[in-house]
Design an enzyme around this catalytic site. Structure first.
Site, short mmCIF file in Angstrom:
data_model
loop_
_atom_site.label_atom_id
_atom_site.label_comp_id
_atom_site.label_asym_id
_atom_site.label_seq_id
_atom_site.Cartn_x
_atom_site.Cartn_y
_atom_site.Cartn_z
N THR A 389 42.29 35.82 46.88
CA THR A 389 40.93 36.03 46.41
C THR A 389 41.07 37.17 45.41
O THR A 389 42.18 37.59 45.10
CB THR A 389 39.99 36.39 47.60
OG1 THR A 389 39.87 35.25 48.45
CG2 THR A 389 38.60 36.78 47.19
N THR A 407 36.54 34.04 44.66
CA THR A 407 37.66 33.33 45.28
C THR A 407 37.70 31.87 44.88
O THR A 407 36.69 31.29 44.45
CB THR A 407 37.56 33.44 46.81
OG1 THR A 407 38.73 32.91 47.41
CG2 THR A 407 36.35 32.69 47.33
N SER A 460 32.24 32.87 54.86
CA SER A 460 33.22 33.60 54.05
C SER A 460 33.53 34.94 54.69
O SER A 460 32.69 35.54 55.36
CB SER A 460 32.66 33.84 52.64
OG SER A 460 33.49 34.72 51.91
N GLY A 480 42.00 38.94 50.69
CA GLY A 480 42.87 39.00 51.85
C GLY A 480 42.48 38.08 52.99
O GLY A 480 42.85 38.34 54.14
#
Length: 582
Positions: A389, A407, A460, A480
């Protein structure tokens, strides 16, 4: 109003550009350090400065270029986002989505922009199952079935219209120039293409984009992206409609359907960015402003901070400090898996999850000298977390702020470029609970709250955040995967402990996500051996994990009017920079 010629800059090879940018950064930080060392604040006549930290020097420079044209932090964020779509496609892009916090200095308002991808209407669980009923990891991660309807173009157009100062077309110019004139690809991009070559070569448009002349691009050669450049120009002319309607939309749907996907023109035309109220809480005298659902990160961070609120972490030895941090993470991720989803589809008990009284009960379940063990709570098996991302943090010369995480999910997303549009599509469908009880690529397991439904947005981990104190504030975020949440959590605690931007991005990281039941401690961590031994005695499994994340942080010492910016030292391509803006 704007002269095109004034916006042209030379295309500089990455290494040379980075050397120059790093020298500017060193000078900027040195000047900031001198200013901080003085007893008196700098004079009011000092030039106004802006600070940008992103994962690529070319993107950071695009942001400053846009500020110099009269833009604000929102316009700069658009320039950074679209430039990263060109130069860092392994991490984000027009074919993905983002979540962003915006602070408007004039009104004091904080708001949250949800440009998360959504499921196409024809989504079917059967498309993600093998014949024996097991999860089909290929269709959930590779090719057009893996792709949700992108949100980034709509989100950028919405931000420009409502919160920017410049026309969208002006903020897109740096990205268009990079796509047309070319840039020198980073080593990270080259390695990503090499690692995903088998998937990319399945699709003619992906092969054409990422293998110029049939070969993996080299860092020493210019890399151009005319297809995406043309799509950016369509957006410059028509705004979001240039992407979601007309020739670009038709080309994407044609390519997706030809490769076995289910997108329709109606799916694209119906996409809308949404504005939501951020989560706010107080911790240790600071206000924390963070992301609401469909981000799971803000709820989890708030829950962890509420658990720790009455605990004096500074008074503890290091082993017990880590113990309480991990137990807070464990409980927050347990609730993450159970309750959270798209707020437009799922009724979530947010009042409960964000309540300090609920946190009191969770805290009481923490044993003072013993790991709780996730198996004592309802548990499921999971796999290792992955990560990719990007994040950028911006404060402009007027105090407007943007914390934005974007992302395409895993590295290079689905690997599928949608025909001549040049748009690399995400593989965010994997962030749904496509098969009940089975982990996604990041080892996270969701229930019915995060089940795939047409028009629904997948959960998310992205956690763009602000931390605001009396005299200091920070703009924080990181990529991450599932570790985003614990990275931001650790960064908030570090900022409140008085660390500067560079120290925050460089600190070693600790992660626990309920399942697998282990503590990931970053390789090279300075956690002493005796502390690790004590944690093992407490019942923890310690995993010496690879480095992770790519944090970008901006800190503003308002008492001295000094801004500092830092990019993660794990990423040699990033740039955190402070610059005077006219």
């Amino acid at each position: 109003m704007f002269d095109q010629d004034t916006l042209q800059t030379r295309v500089i090879p990455n290494r040379r550009n980075l050397r120059w940018c790093r020298s500017v950064l060193v000078v900027a930080i040195a000047l900031s350090t001198v200013a901080q060392a003085r007893d008196e604040a700098p004079p009011r006549t000092a030039p106004a400065t802006a600070a940008i930290a992103s994962a690529n020097a070319l993107a950071t420079e695009a942001g400053f270029e846009t500020l110099a044209q009269g833009g604000n932090a929102v316009d700069a964020a658009i320039a950074v986002a679209t430039s990263l779509s060109v130069v860092q496609p392994e991490a984000s892009g027009l074919g993905g989505g983002f979540l962003a916090l915006i602070h408007d200095a004039a009104t004091g308002k904080d708001t949250f922009i949800d440009a998360r991808e959504m499921a196409p209407q024809a989504v079917s669980e059967a498309d993600y199952l093998n014949a024996d009923g097991t999860p089909n990891r290929d269709t959930s991660l590779n090719g057009p079935l893996a792709a949700g309807i992108p949100g980034m173009p709509a989100g950028l157009a919405y931000m420009a219209e409502k919160y920017g100062k410049l026309p969208l077309a002006v903020s897109l110019r740096p990205a268009i120039r990079l796509a047309d004139e070319g840039f020198h690809p980073s080593g990270a991009l080259v390695r990503s293409i090499e690692r995903k070559a088998d998937v990319l070569r399945r699709y003619p448009a992906s092969t054409g984009k990422f293998f110029p002349g049939g070969n993996v691009p080299q860092e020493s050669a210019l890399f151009r992206d005319p297809g995406q450049g043309a799509t950016l120009k369509a957006m410059a002319e028509r705004g979001a409609d240039g992407f979601y309607k007309g020739p670009v939309a038709q080309e994407m749907v044609k390519a997706v359907k030809a490769a076995g996907g289910t997108w329709t023109l109606a799916d694209l035309a119906s996409y809308r960015a949404k504005e939501r109220a951020p989560i706010e809480l107080d911790y240790a005298g600071y206000k924390v402003i963070t992301a609401p659902p469909p981000s799971s990160g803000g709820v989890a961070v708030a829950e962890m901070l509420n658990i720790l609120a009455p605990i004096d972490l500074k008074a503890m030895d290091e082993a017990h400090r880590i113990h309480y941090l991990v137990e807070a993470m464990r409980r927050a991720f347990r609730d993450h898996n159970e309750y959270l989803g798209d707020p437009d589809f799922v009724k979530m008990p947010l009042d409960m999850l964000l309540s300090p009284y609920y946190a009191d009960g969770l805290r009481q379940s923490i044993l003072p000298d013993r790991a709780t063990k996730s198996e004592w709570l309802p548990s499921v098996a999971a796999k290792d977390p992955g990560m990719h991302t990007t994040h950028y943090s911006i404060i402009d010369q007027d105090g407007n702020m943007v914390s934005m995480t974007a992302t395409v999910n895993t590295t290079l997303g689905s690997g599928f470029v949608a025909g001549d549009s040049g748009v690399l599509l995400n593989n965010e469908m994997d962030d749904f609970a496509l098969v009940a009880g089975q982990p996604n690529a990041f080892g996270l397991i969701g229930g019915s709250a995060n089940a795939a439904v047409g028009g629904k947005r997948m959960l998310s981990s992205m956690t763009p955040s602000f931390v605001v104190g009396t005299d200091r504030l920070a703009v924080i975020g990181s990529p991450g995967g599932s570790t985003i949440i614990t990275q931001v959590f650790g960064a908030i605690l570090a900022f409140i402990d008085g660390k500067d931007a560079g120290q925050i991005t460089a600190q070693k990281r600790i992660h626990h996500q309920f399942m697998p039941d282990r503590v990931d401690i970053e390789q090279g961590s300075d956690v002493p051996a005796d502390v690790l031994s004590k944690l093992v005695e407490m019942g923890y499994e310690i995993n010496d994990a690879d480095t992770w994340g790519n944090m970008n942080v901006v800190v503003w010492d308002r008492a001295r009017n000094v801004k500092t910016a830092a990019s993660d030292p794990r990423n040699p391509n990033g740039l955190g920079k402070v610059e005077a803006v006219p």
